[in-house]
Scaffold this motif. Structure first.
Motif, short mmCIF file in Angstrom:
data_model
loop_
_atom_site.label_atom_id
_atom_site.label_comp_id
_atom_site.label_asym_id
_atom_site.label_seq_id
_atom_site.Cartn_x
_atom_site.Cartn_y
_atom_site.Cartn_z
N ASP A 49 0.83 -1.21 0.00
CA ASP A 49 0.00 0.00 0.00
C ASP A 49 0.86 1.26 0.00
N PHE A 50 1.92 1.24 0.80
CA PHE A 50 2.82 2.39 0.92
C PHE A 50 3.49 2.68 -0.42
N TYR A 51 4.04 1.64 -1.03
CA TYR A 51 4.75 1.85 -2.29
C TYR A 51 3.81 2.14 -3.45
N ARG A 52 2.61 1.61 -3.39
CA ARG A 52 1.64 1.94 -4.44
C ARG A 52 1.35 3.44 -4.44
N ILE A 53 1.23 4.02 -3.26
CA ILE A 53 1.00 5.47 -3.15
C ILE A 53 2.18 6.23 -3.74
N ARG A 54 3.39 5.79 -3.46
CA ARG A 54 4.58 6.47 -3.99
C ARG A 54 4.71 6.27 -5.50
N ARG A 55 4.36 5.08 -5.97
CA ARG A 55 4.37 4.88 -7.43
C ARG A 55 3.39 5.82 -8.11
N ASP A 56 2.19 5.90 -7.56
CA ASP A 56 1.17 6.76 -8.18
C ASP A 56 1.57 8.23 -8.12
N ALA A 57 2.23 8.63 -7.03
CA ALA A 57 2.69 10.01 -6.92
C ALA A 57 3.76 10.30 -7.98
N MET A 58 4.65 9.34 -8.22
CA MET A 58 5.67 9.56 -9.25
C MET A 58 5.03 9.60 -10.63
N GLN A 59 4.05 8.76 -10.88
CA GLN A 59 3.38 8.79 -12.17
C GLN A 59 2.76 10.17 -12.43
N THR A 60 2.12 10.74 -11.42
CA THR A 60 1.52 12.07 -11.56
C THR A 60 2.60 13.11 -11.85
N ALA A 61 3.71 13.04 -11.11
CA ALA A 61 4.79 14.01 -11.32
C ALA A 61 5.47 13.82 -12.66
N LEU A 62 5.62 12.59 -13.10
CA LEU A 62 6.22 12.34 -14.41
C LEU A 62 5.35 12.91 -15.53
N LEU A 63 4.05 12.72 -15.43
CA LEU A 63 3.16 13.27 -16.46
C LEU A 63 3.31 14.79 -16.55
N GLU A 64 3.51 15.43 -15.40
CA GLU A 64 3.64 16.88 -15.39
C GLU A 64 4.97 17.34 -15.97
N HIS A 65 6.06 16.66 -15.61
CA HIS A 65 7.38 17.18 -15.95
C HIS A 65 8.07 16.44 -17.10
N HIS A 95 12.08 5.79 -2.42
CA HIS A 95 12.92 6.41 -1.39
C HIS A 95 12.58 7.87 -1.13
N VAL A 96 12.24 8.62 -2.17
CA VAL A 96 11.95 10.05 -2.00
C VAL A 96 10.50 10.24 -1.60
N ALA A 97 10.26 11.04 -0.57
CA ALA A 97 8.90 11.28 -0.09
C ALA A 97 8.05 11.95 -1.18
N PRO A 98 6.76 11.62 -1.25
CA PRO A 98 5.90 12.18 -2.32
C PRO A 98 5.90 13.69 -2.39
N GLU A 99 6.02 14.37 -1.24
CA GLU A 99 5.99 15.83 -1.26
C GLU A 99 7.26 16.43 -1.89
N ARG A 100 8.32 15.62 -2.06
CA ARG A 100 9.54 16.11 -2.69
C ARG A 100 9.71 15.60 -4.12
N LEU A 101 8.89 14.63 -4.50
CA LEU A 101 9.02 14.03 -5.82
C LEU A 101 8.94 15.06 -6.94
N GLY A 102 7.91 15.89 -6.88
CA GLY A 102 7.66 16.83 -7.96
C GLY A 102 8.83 17.77 -8.19
N GLU A 103 9.38 18.31 -7.12
CA GLU A 103 10.50 19.24 -7.24
C GLU A 103 11.73 18.53 -7.81
N GLY A 104 11.99 17.31 -7.34
CA GLY A 104 13.13 16.57 -7.85
C GLY A 104 13.01 16.27 -9.33
#
Length: 385
Positions: A283-299, A362-371
């Motif tokens: 569950d934890f990693y699914r949330i992080r995967r989905d957060a990265m997918q959202t950030a990847l689509l944006e950037h 490894h990177v927290a979702p709130e930092r994913l977008g900036e990275g």
């Protein structure tokens, strides 16, 4: 100095060098396959017997071998505890297999791309590596048959479940076809399964070794991705024709895997506490995967193409405008971002530019977008030169 001839083939590990450079707390690292520290389980050493500090069996702790064999049988792997060897992380399996099979010039069959540290281990011993291209559901079967007709590999090394680096999960049809081809040509399979338990989306993934009728095999896994990588506890299960040789190689390498780590692993494997931990981890990693997918689509939407991984720890990106991503490392680190270039995952890195492996655990979702914003800017600047 009178070094062995293999030292001329010894290469440093790019990923280990990147991780060393990314130790600063301000660096957002998408480079390694590091578990999220908040999900590393709390361990209790109070009940550990003092005898665990003594030398142990090269095969590993009997109770741990029994537990691993039981878990493997539940997946369909035909084995008993006498076929289980506890190793110092599944990386040691690759070292032992290299010592068992590879002389300079020995042919080895790999996926393209493949696990970087496996490539490093096989090439150190002088392997002549040949590769098979990957499709969305596993290897290209016509190419695999052609390789087996044209070559005589000592073994095929495959990562069929959430492959590192591509994230590919072989379909059941591909698994069946691969097993049939390896049986037909009598090629030993080394099946590496470090990410099997990190599954986020529905789908089956029966091990290929469970489908083999004739070929010998080694099946290897680890607790590094589900418990604690610092334990350095992995395992291999091998057919009975291979096991005695692997055991003797283990005896000559390090006598035995650390018993303290084995004891800790045994407190978890196969029980309700472990199953609950795995559910939380997914569950934890699914949330992080989905957060990265959202950030990847944006950037990265205009920069690259990728598939959403159904498990594992990585996204595999292919740039629409290829360049050698190794040349981006210094600029990215200057922006406090680390990533893993894709070129070293291929037998011929220079012929395969334009890929990146990005870890999302490894990177927290709130930092994913900036990275990812900073990394995308580095890529755009390089492409516009």
């Amino acid at each position: 100095m009178a070094f062995s001839e293999r030292i001329a083939r010894l290469k440093s590990s790019l990923i280990r060098e990147i991780l060393a450079a990314a130790q600063r707390p301000e660096v957002m690292s998408f480079a390694g396959g590091l578990p999220a520290e908040p999900m590393l389980p709390k361990v209790d050493w109070a009940k550990m017997p003092a005898s665990m500090g003594q030398y142990g069996m090269s095969e590993g702790e009997p109770a741990l071998r029994e537990a691993i064999a039981a878990e493997a049988r539940a997946l369909g792997v035909p084995c008993d505890a006498s076929q289980v060897l506890i190793v110092s992380g599944s990386q040691q399996t690759l070292d032992l297999a290299s010592k068992l099979f590879i002389d300079p010039g020995t042919e080895v069959l790999l996926e393209a791309p493949t696990y970087l540290a496996a490539l490093q281990a096989f090439q150190l011993f002088g392997a002549d590596c040949i590769s098979v291209p990957q499709e969305a559901d596993g290897p290209e079967l016509a190419a695999l048959r052609q390789r087996l007709e044209d070559h005589k590999p000592a073994f095929a090394y495959l990562i069929p479940t959430f492959q590192n680096p591509s994230g590919t999960r072989y379909s059941e049809a591909k698994r069946e076809a691969v097993a049939a081809l390896l049986d037909e040509f009598g090629v030993t399979l080394i099946e590496d399964e470090p990410y099997r338990e990190l599954v986020f989306d529905a789908g089956s993934a029966t091990p290929i070794v469970s489908r083999l009728q004739k070929a010998s095999w080694i099946y290897t896994g680890t607790v590094s991705k589900t418990l604690l990588p610092g334990l350095r506890v992995g395992y291999l299960i091998a057919t009975k024709d291979l096991y005695p040789h692997l055991l003797r190689l283990k005896q000559s390498a390090d006598l035995h895997t650390n018993r303290i780590g084995q004891w800790q692993a045994l407190q978890w494997l196969g029980n309700e506490q472990y199953r609950g931990h795995l559910a939380e981890l997914r569950d934890f990693y699914r949330i992080r995967r989905d957060a990265m997918q959202t950030a990847l689509l944006e950037h990265f939407g205009d920069l690259a193409e990728w598939e959403i991984p159904q498990g594992g720890l990585f996204f595999w990106l292919t740039l629409k405008q290829p360049l050698d991503t190794r040349t981006l490392l210094d600029a990215a680190l200057a922006q406090n971002v680390a990533f893993m270039p894709g070129e070293p995952f291929f037998i011929d890195p220079d012929a395969n530019p334009g890929h990146l492996r990005l870890n999302f655990s490894h990177v927290a979702p709130e930092r994913l977008g900036e990275g990812l914003r900073r990394l995308a800017a580095v890529i755009r600047e390089a492409q516009n030169r």
